[in-house]
Design a protein around this motif. Structure first.
Motif, mmCIF file in Angstrom:
data_model
loop_
_atom_site.group_PDB
_atom_site.id
_atom_site.type_symbol
_atom_site.label_atom_id
_atom_site.label_comp_id
_atom_site.label_asym_id
_atom_site.label_seq_id
_atom_site.Cartn_x
_atom_site.Cartn_y
_atom_site.Cartn_z
ATOM 1 N N ILE A 36 0.854 -1.187 0.000
ATOM 2 C CA ILE A 36 0.000 0.000 0.000
ATOM 3 C C ILE A 36 0.888 1.234 0.000
ATOM 4 C CG2 ILE A 36 -1.787 1.249 1.251
ATOM 5 C CD1 ILE A 36 -2.554 -1.397 2.587
ATOM 6 N N TYR A 37 0.767 2.051 -1.033
ATOM 7 C CA TYR A 37 1.622 3.230 -1.090
ATOM 8 C C TYR A 37 0.979 4.457 -0.442
ATOM 9 C CZ TYR A 37 -1.203 4.348 -5.242
ATOM 10 O OH TYR A 37 -2.243 4.587 -6.113
ATOM 11 N N LYS A 38 -0.357 4.504 -0.358
ATOM 12 C CA LYS A 38 -1.027 5.614 0.313
ATOM 13 C C LYS A 38 -2.412 5.159 0.734
ATOM 14 C CE LYS A 38 -1.689 10.597 0.079
ATOM 15 N NZ LYS A 38 -1.536 11.820 -0.741
ATOM 16 N N LEU A 39 -2.535 4.734 1.984
ATOM 17 C CA LEU A 39 -3.800 4.213 2.496
ATOM 18 C C LEU A 39 -4.738 5.355 2.866
ATOM 19 C CD1 LEU A 39 -5.593 1.890 3.511
ATOM 20 C CD2 LEU A 39 -4.362 1.999 5.686
ATOM 21 N N TRP A 40 -5.871 5.419 2.183
ATOM 22 C CA TRP A 40 -6.869 6.440 2.475
ATOM 23 C C TRP A 40 -8.057 5.858 3.236
ATOM 24 C CZ3 TRP A 40 -7.623 10.600 -1.921
ATOM 25 C CH2 TRP A 40 -6.400 11.231 -2.140
ATOM 26 N N ASP A 41 -8.476 4.668 2.867
ATOM 27 C CA ASP A 41 -9.646 4.071 3.506
ATOM 28 C C ASP A 41 -9.700 2.596 3.128
ATOM 29 O OD1 ASP A 41 -11.898 3.851 5.025
ATOM 30 O OD2 ASP A 41 -13.219 4.972 3.686
ATOM 31 N N PHE A 42 -10.500 1.818 3.843
ATOM 32 C CA PHE A 42 -10.700 0.418 3.472
ATOM 33 C C PHE A 42 -12.037 -0.058 4.015
ATOM 34 C CE2 PHE A 42 -8.555 0.209 7.561
ATOM 35 C CZ PHE A 42 -9.196 -0.812 8.239
ATOM 36 N N THR A 43 -12.568 -1.100 3.405
ATOM 37 C CA THR A 43 -13.802 -1.724 3.859
ATOM 38 C C THR A 43 -13.704 -3.218 3.608
ATOM 39 O OG1 THR A 43 -16.231 -1.594 3.785
ATOM 40 C CG2 THR A 43 -15.059 -1.513 1.681
ATOM 41 N N TYR A 44 -14.658 -3.970 4.109
ATOM 42 C CA TYR A 44 -14.604 -5.420 3.975
ATOM 43 C C TYR A 44 -15.927 -5.935 3.442
ATOM 44 C CZ TYR A 44 -13.512 -10.312 5.022
ATOM 45 O OH TYR A 44 -13.271 -11.656 4.921
ATOM 46 N N ASP A 45 -15.853 -6.789 2.434
ATOM 47 C CA ASP A 45 -17.031 -7.430 1.848
ATOM 48 C C ASP A 45 -17.196 -8.794 2.513
ATOM 49 O OD1 ASP A 45 -18.896 -8.775 0.274
ATOM 50 O OD2 ASP A 45 -18.258 -7.780 -1.563
ATOM 51 N N ASP A 46 -18.141 -8.899 3.448
ATOM 52 C CA ASP A 46 -18.328 -10.146 4.188
ATOM 53 C C ASP A 46 -18.737 -11.294 3.274
ATOM 54 O OD1 ASP A 46 -18.148 -9.662 7.266
ATOM 55 O OD2 ASP A 46 -19.242 -7.937 6.498
ATOM 56 N N ALA A 47 -19.590 -11.014 2.296
ATOM 57 C CA ALA A 47 -20.103 -12.074 1.431
ATOM 58 C C ALA A 47 -18.985 -12.726 0.623
ATOM 59 C CB ALA A 47 -21.182 -11.521 0.503
ATOM 60 N N LYS A 48 -18.062 -11.917 0.137
ATOM 61 C CA LYS A 48 -16.968 -12.429 -0.691
ATOM 62 C C LYS A 48 -15.675 -12.608 0.084
ATOM 63 C CE LYS A 48 -18.793 -10.462 -4.970
ATOM 64 N NZ LYS A 48 -18.513 -9.582 -6.136
ATOM 65 N N GLU A 49 -15.695 -12.251 1.373
ATOM 66 C CA GLU A 49 -14.498 -12.325 2.224
ATOM 67 C C GLU A 49 -13.326 -11.613 1.546
ATOM 68 O OE1 GLU A 49 -13.944 -16.502 3.170
ATOM 69 O OE2 GLU A 49 -15.200 -16.272 4.932
ATOM 70 N N THR A 50 -13.593 -10.374 1.144
ATOM 71 C CA THR A 50 -12.605 -9.584 0.415
ATOM 72 C C THR A 50 -12.386 -8.243 1.099
ATOM 73 O OG1 THR A 50 -13.294 -10.586 -1.680
ATOM 74 C CG2 THR A 50 -12.016 -8.560 -1.816
ATOM 75 N N LEU A 51 -11.124 -7.896 1.303
ATOM 76 C CA LEU A 51 -10.738 -6.605 1.851
ATOM 77 C C LEU A 51 -10.491 -5.651 0.683
ATOM 78 C CD1 LEU A 51 -9.765 -4.887 4.348
ATOM 79 C CD2 LEU A 51 -7.469 -5.775 3.854
ATOM 80 N N ILE A 52 -11.169 -4.494 0.699
ATOM 81 C CA ILE A 52 -11.029 -3.517 -0.381
ATOM 82 C C ILE A 52 -10.333 -2.284 0.176
ATOM 83 C CG2 ILE A 52 -12.218 -2.207 -2.172
ATOM 84 C CD1 ILE A 52 -14.595 -4.088 -1.831
ATOM 85 N N VAL A 53 -9.189 -1.938 -0.410
ATOM 86 C CA VAL A 53 -8.352 -0.846 0.074
ATOM 87 C C VAL A 53 -8.344 0.281 -0.947
ATOM 88 C CG1 VAL A 53 -6.031 -0.164 0.781
ATOM 89 C CG2 VAL A 53 -6.903 -2.427 1.402
ATOM 90 N N TYR A 54 -8.624 1.488 -0.486
ATOM 91 C CA TYR A 54 -8.617 2.675 -1.348
ATOM 92 C C TYR A 54 -7.303 3.404 -1.150
ATOM 93 C CZ TYR A 54 -9.942 7.359 -3.037
ATOM 94 O OH TYR A 54 -9.992 8.565 -3.694
ATOM 95 N N GLN A 55 -6.541 3.563 -2.220
ATOM 96 C CA GLN A 55 -5.293 4.296 -2.157
ATOM 97 C C GLN A 55 -5.185 5.200 -3.383
ATOM 98 O OE1 GLN A 55 -1.893 1.689 -2.209
ATOM 99 N NE2 GLN A 55 -3.021 0.007 -3.118
#
Length: 300
Positions: A36-55
């Motif tokens: 991660i070069y610049k972490l702005w925000d993140f959320t988690y998709d429980d259904a797909k068990e996926t971490l989504i990172v906004y940079q």
């Protein structure tokens, strides 16, 4: 999530733990693959068990253990987001996405998984009040729904598919209906500053007063009783206390954190259970920060 805890630290890393606190992995800050070069925000998709990172200008998708799955460019600048089934819900700052045309004047944007805009809602407020920070709208995702609240708006909205429907109306005597900046800053009255969170049995509202500053109110949904309304900072004997600054909700609990300090007596008079109070008072500044999951129970 059900079996993971995701925490961003002050250095820009993302730490992943099991629900019992066991360390799993770290997504490091950097510009290499899977970093991660610049972490702005993140959320988690429980259904797909996926971490989504906004940079910056892209979204990076990781599995629940921190392995990079794929990335996609994100043309939307936003301050908060979450997932909803096969959709993404974004809160954008006022007039920040000029390239999107009229969408730039809306606070809420809903897209599909490929970031194609499917609907928008809530006209952004046009006031230069000092109380407004990066956005005038707030999003909270509880166990069953996505709720949207807005500065100076007495309505709490719930997202249904791609439309917003009113769920709650805030009624209180000392309200400010005007959006005149001078009145907001000089009036002694309270107004809703947009912050709202909800669990199965509790609700948190954030109000603002020029005299008292930030004030929080907790409401027990089972009894209809509410506590708070006092100044949130430096009021150790009242509920809630600022050190319990709530960061989210999950599985019926409000989520917060606490950084232990030596000789701190701020919990001595706080209205928390004696068992919890004893546990906290044993901590010292050499201990790791504590994840707090709590419920509100109003007995009087």
């Amino acid at each position: 999530s059900n079996d993971r805890i995701f925490i961003s630290d002050q250095d820009g890393h993302l730490l992943i733990f099991k629900s019992d606190g066991t360390f799993v992995s770290q997504i490091k800050k950097g510009q290499g693959p899977g970093e991660i070069y610049k972490l702005w925000d993140f959320t988690y998709d429980d259904a797909k068990e996926t971490l989504i990172v906004y940079q910056s200008d892209n979204l990076s998708y990781f599995d629940k253990n921190g392995k990079l799955l794929f990335e996609q460019r994100c043309p939307i600048m936003f301050v908060d987001f979450c997932t909803s089934d096969t959709k993404l819900v974004f809160i954008q700052p006022f007039s920040s996405n000029y390239h999107l045309g009229n969408v730039a004047n809306k606070s809420v944007i809903v897209t599909d998984e490929n970031l194609r805009i499917s609907d928008i809602g809530l006209s952004a407020l046009q006031t230069d009040s000092k109380a407004i920070v990066s956005s005038d709208a707030f999003i909270t995702k509880n166990d069953k729904s996505i709720l949207i609240s807005q500065l100076l708006n007495d309505t709490i909205y719930e997202l249904y598919n791609t439309s917003l429907e009113a769920k709650y109306i805030i009624r209180y005597d000392n309200s400010i209906d005007s959006r005149d900046d001078n009145q907001i800053r000089t009036s002694s009255k309270f107004y809703h500053s947009g912050g709202f969170m909800e669990t199965g049995n509790g609700q948190l509202f954030r109000f603002w007063s020029p005299q008292n500053g930030l004030c929080l109110v907790f409401r027990d949904k089972n009894t209809g009783k509410a506590v708070g309304g006092t100044r949130a900072v430096g009021a150790g004997s009242s509920i809630p206390h600022y050190c319990f600054a709530t960061k989210g909700v999950y599985n019926g609990y409000f989520i917060s954190s606490y950084v232990p300090q030596n000789g701190s007596n701020e919990f001595s008079s706080m209205k928390i259970s004696e068992e919890s109070k004893k546990s906290v008072l044993k901590l010292t500044e050499d201990d790791n920060p504590v994840l707090i999951m709590y419920k509100i129970k109003i007995t009087q």
